[in-house]
Design a protein around this motif. Structure first.
Motif, PDB file in Angstrom:
ATOM      1  N   GLY A   1       0.840  -1.299   0.011  1.00 49.72           N
ATOM      2  CA  GLY A   1      -0.107   0.012  -0.006  1.00 49.72           C
ATOM      3  C   GLY A   1       0.875   1.129   0.003  1.00 49.72           C
ATOM      4  N   MET A   2       0.335   2.401  -0.607  1.00 51.21           N
ATOM      5  CA  MET A   2       1.147   3.568  -0.644  1.00 51.21           C
ATOM      6  C   MET A   2       0.227   4.702   0.151  1.00 51.21           C
ATOM      7  N   HIS A   3       1.160   5.938   0.463  1.00 56.57           N
ATOM      8  CA  HIS A   3       0.366   6.855   0.871  1.00 56.57           C
ATOM      9  C   HIS A   3       0.927   8.391   0.511  1.00 56.57           C
ATOM     10  N   TRP A   4       0.148   9.240   0.347  1.00 56.15           N
ATOM     11  CA  TRP A   4       0.781  10.551   0.156  1.00 56.15           C
ATOM     12  C   TRP A   4       0.578  11.363   1.848  1.00 56.15           C
TER      13      TRP A   4
ATOM     14  N   ILE B   1      -3.693   4.411  -1.069  1.00 61.94           N
ATOM     15  CA  ILE B   1      -4.079   3.382  -1.952  1.00 61.94           C
ATOM     16  C   ILE B   1      -3.624   1.788  -1.752  1.00 61.94           C
ATOM     17  N   SER B   2      -4.513   0.957  -2.140  1.00 63.26           N
ATOM     18  CA  SER B   2      -4.155  -0.547  -1.849  1.00 63.26           C
ATOM     19  C   SER B   2      -3.226  -0.895  -2.917  1.00 63.26           C
ATOM     20  N   PRO B   3      -2.524  -1.951  -2.686  1.00 62.96           N
ATOM     21  CA  PRO B   3      -1.476  -2.498  -3.364  1.00 62.96           C
ATOM     22  C   PRO B   3      -2.026  -2.695  -4.910  1.00 62.96           C
ATOM     23  N   SER B   4      -3.092  -3.351  -4.977  1.00 65.49           N
ATOM     24  CA  SER B   4      -3.638  -3.429  -6.458  1.00 65.49           C
ATOM     25  C   SER B   4      -4.258  -2.158  -7.116  1.00 65.49           C
ATOM     26  N   GLY B   5      -4.441  -1.065  -6.169  1.00 67.19           N
ATOM     27  CA  GLY B   5      -5.045   0.120  -6.585  1.00 67.19           C
ATOM     28  C   GLY B   5      -6.570  -0.040  -6.647  1.00 67.19           C
ATOM     29  N   GLY B   6      -7.073  -1.036  -6.167  1.00 65.76           N
ATOM     30  CA  GLY B   6      -8.537  -1.173  -6.236  1.00 65.76           C
ATOM     31  C   GLY B   6      -9.413  -0.411  -5.044  1.00 65.76           C
ATOM     32  N   SER B   7      -8.523  -0.063  -4.039  1.00 60.27           N
ATOM     33  CA  SER B   7      -9.053   0.704  -2.932  1.00 60.27           C
ATOM     34  C   SER B   7      -8.352   2.111  -2.886  1.00 60.27           C
ATOM     35  N   THR B   8      -9.152   3.093  -2.616  1.00 57.66           N
ATOM     36  CA  THR B   8      -8.455   4.263  -2.261  1.00 57.66           C
ATOM     37  C   THR B   8      -9.207   5.114  -1.327  1.00 57.66           C
ATOM     38  N   TYR B   9      -8.381   5.775  -0.378  1.00 60.80           N
ATOM     39  CA  TYR B   9      -8.978   6.616   0.841  1.00 60.80           C
ATOM     40  C   TYR B   9      -8.521   8.186   0.629  1.00 60.80           C
ATOM     41  N   TYR B  10      -9.325   9.111   1.146  1.00 63.68           N
ATOM     42  CA  TYR B  10      -8.712  10.485   1.060  1.00 63.68           C
ATOM     43  C   TYR B  10      -9.601  11.163   2.473  1.00 63.68           C
ATOM     44  N   ARG B  11      -8.606  12.228   2.739  1.00 61.36           N
ATOM     45  CA  ARG B  11      -9.018  12.931   3.688  1.00 61.36           C
ATOM     46  C   ARG B  11     -10.242  13.693   2.987  1.00 61.36           C
ATOM     47  N   ASP B  12     -11.134  14.279   3.932  1.00 61.96           N
ATOM     48  CA  ASP B  12     -12.107  15.063   3.795  1.00 61.96           C
ATOM     49  C   ASP B  12     -12.068  16.051   2.807  1.00 61.96           C
TER      50      ASP B  12
ATOM     51  N   VAL C   1      -9.883  16.943   0.731  1.00 58.78           N
ATOM     52  CA  VAL C   1      -9.455  16.710  -0.534  1.00 58.78           C
ATOM     53  C   VAL C   1     -10.320  15.959  -1.525  1.00 58.78           C
ATOM     54  N   LYS C   2     -11.210  15.170  -1.006  1.00 55.11           N
ATOM     55  CA  LYS C   2     -12.079  14.225  -1.752  1.00 55.11           C
ATOM     56  C   LYS C   2     -12.645  15.185  -2.857  1.00 55.11           C
ATOM     57  N   GLY C   3     -12.860  14.483  -4.027  1.00 56.84           N
ATOM     58  CA  GLY C   3     -13.382  15.009  -5.065  1.00 56.84           C
ATOM     59  C   GLY C   3     -12.536  15.884  -5.900  1.00 56.84           C
ATOM     60  N   ARG C   4     -11.305  16.434  -5.451  1.00 57.47           N
ATOM     61  CA  ARG C   4     -10.680  17.284  -5.898  1.00 57.47           C
ATOM     62  C   ARG C   4      -9.285  16.491  -6.254  1.00 57.47           C
ATOM     63  N   PHE C   5      -8.899  15.698  -5.382  1.00 57.02           N
ATOM     64  CA  PHE C   5      -7.492  14.833  -5.512  1.00 57.02           C
ATOM     65  C   PHE C   5      -7.727  13.330  -5.939  1.00 57.02           C
ATOM     66  N   THR C   6      -7.050  12.964  -6.694  1.00 56.64           N
ATOM     67  CA  THR C   6      -6.953  11.457  -7.224  1.00 56.64           C
ATOM     68  C   THR C   6      -5.744  10.729  -7.124  1.00 56.64           C
ATOM     69  N   ILE C   7      -5.526   9.785  -6.226  1.00 52.82           N
ATOM     70  CA  ILE C   7      -4.334   8.940  -6.009  1.00 52.82           C
ATOM     71  C   ILE C   7      -4.503   7.825  -6.860  1.00 52.82           C
ATOM     72  N   SER C   8      -3.518   7.249  -7.554  1.00 57.35           N
ATOM     73  CA  SER C   8      -3.397   6.237  -8.253  1.00 57.35           C
ATOM     74  C   SER C   8      -1.900   5.574  -8.450  1.00 57.35           C
ATOM     75  N   ARG C   9      -2.015   4.408  -9.195  1.00 57.83           N
ATOM     76  CA  ARG C   9      -0.671   3.885  -9.090  1.00 57.83           C
ATOM     77  C   ARG C   9      -0.357   2.849 -10.686  1.00 57.83           C
ATOM     78  N   ASP C  10       0.783   2.872 -11.095  1.00 59.10           N
ATOM     79  CA  ASP C  10       0.820   2.186 -11.937  1.00 59.10           C
ATOM     80  C   ASP C  10       2.156   1.089 -11.586  1.00 59.10           C
ATOM     81  N   ASN C  11       1.549   0.054 -11.522  1.00 60.02           N
ATOM     82  CA  ASN C  11       2.433  -1.149 -10.754  1.00 60.02           C
ATOM     83  C   ASN C  11       3.322  -1.347 -11.868  1.00 60.02           C
ATOM     84  N   ALA C  12       3.102  -1.471 -12.853  1.00 57.65           N
ATOM     85  CA  ALA C  12       4.413  -1.936 -13.939  1.00 57.65           C
ATOM     86  C   ALA C  12       5.219  -0.807 -14.005  1.00 57.65           C
ATOM     87  N   LYS C  13       5.165   0.511 -13.610  1.00 52.13           N
ATOM     88  CA  LYS C  13       6.288   1.254 -13.795  1.00 52.13           C
ATOM     89  C   LYS C  13       6.482   1.654 -12.117  1.00 52.13           C
ATOM     90  N   SER C  14       6.080   1.007 -11.434  1.00 54.63           N
ATOM     91  CA  SER C  14       6.514   1.192  -9.874  1.00 54.63           C
ATOM     92  C   SER C  14       6.332   2.601  -9.441  1.00 54.63           C
TER      93      SER C  14
END
Lengths: 112, 117
Positions: free
Chosen positions: B33-36, B51-62, B64-77
């Protein structure tokens, strides 16, 4: 959100002195499975934070054993047994029991 | 050795967008899992998103919700933080961090974001 209150906000210590930092939570950090997700971090001047203690009392990787953590429920303590010069910086507690991870406001350790 | 290198920061006007990246190495990125986390100038630490290891679950502080998006590309680490509708209160150093045996067990060096006209 859970509020973590750290005291004192500033701490001045001599080399070799033992000091303690308190972290009190607005809600119990004990979850329904019996786990307490309370952590301690140190941010040295000009550096990124580093993990010191996880799950209340477990030393992070490479962390000297002069650091120790204790507590339960809503009251937690970080103790440094014999402060060294490299320990100066700001100490933060953090909880991950409740959604919206929250940090304490920090305790600045100064070396006399 | 775990290495996390953030990039993409800078000066941006209020209401505009910015995308941060965090390049990871020295560990199997897709297992963690990874965090900002951010830190406003002279202030304390504030968790932003996770964000979870697969990227399937994400969580935000209130705030930034709706303004920020966390994502990941596991192929690119690589971890990302897309920041839209930026506000002056988003001005901070942004750190990426891992979740291995504990949240935030390894941190990057941080990247500065300044929101100002």
């Amino acid at each position: 959100d859970v509020v973590l209150t750290q005291t004192p906000s500033t701490l001045s210590a001599t080399i070799g002195q033992s000091v303690s930092i308190s972290c009190r939570s607005s809600q119990s950090l004990l979850d329904s499975a019996g786990n307490t997700y309370l952590y301690w971090y140190l941010q040295r001047p000009g550096q990124s934070p580093q993990l010191l203690i996880y799950l209340v009392s477990n030393l992070g990787s490479g962390v000297p054993n002069r650091f120790s953590g204790s507590g339960s429920g809503t009251d937690f303590t970080l103790k440094i047994s014999g402060v060294e010069a490299e320990d100066l910086g700001v100490y933060y507690c953090m909880q991950a029991t409740h959604a919206a991870l929250t940090f304490g406001s920090g305790t600045k350790l100064e070396i006399k | 050795e775990v290495q996390l290198v953030e990039s993409g920061g800078g000066l941006v006007q209020p209401g505009r967008s910015l995308k941060l990246s965090c390049a990871a190495s020295g560990f199997t990125f897709s297992n963690y899992g990874m965090h900002w986390i951010r830190q406003a100038p002279t202030k304390g630490l504030e968790w932003v998103a996770s964000i979870s290891p697969s990227g399937g679950s994400t969580y935000y502080r209130d705030s930034v919700k709706g303004r920020f998006t966390i994502s990941r590309d596991n192929a690119k680490s690589t971890l990302y933080l897309q920041m839209d509708s930026l506000r002056s209160e988003d001005t901070a150093t942004y750190y990426c961090a891992t979740e291995g045996y504990a949240p935030f067990d390894y941190w990057g060096q941080g990247v500065m974001v300044t929101v100002s006209s």
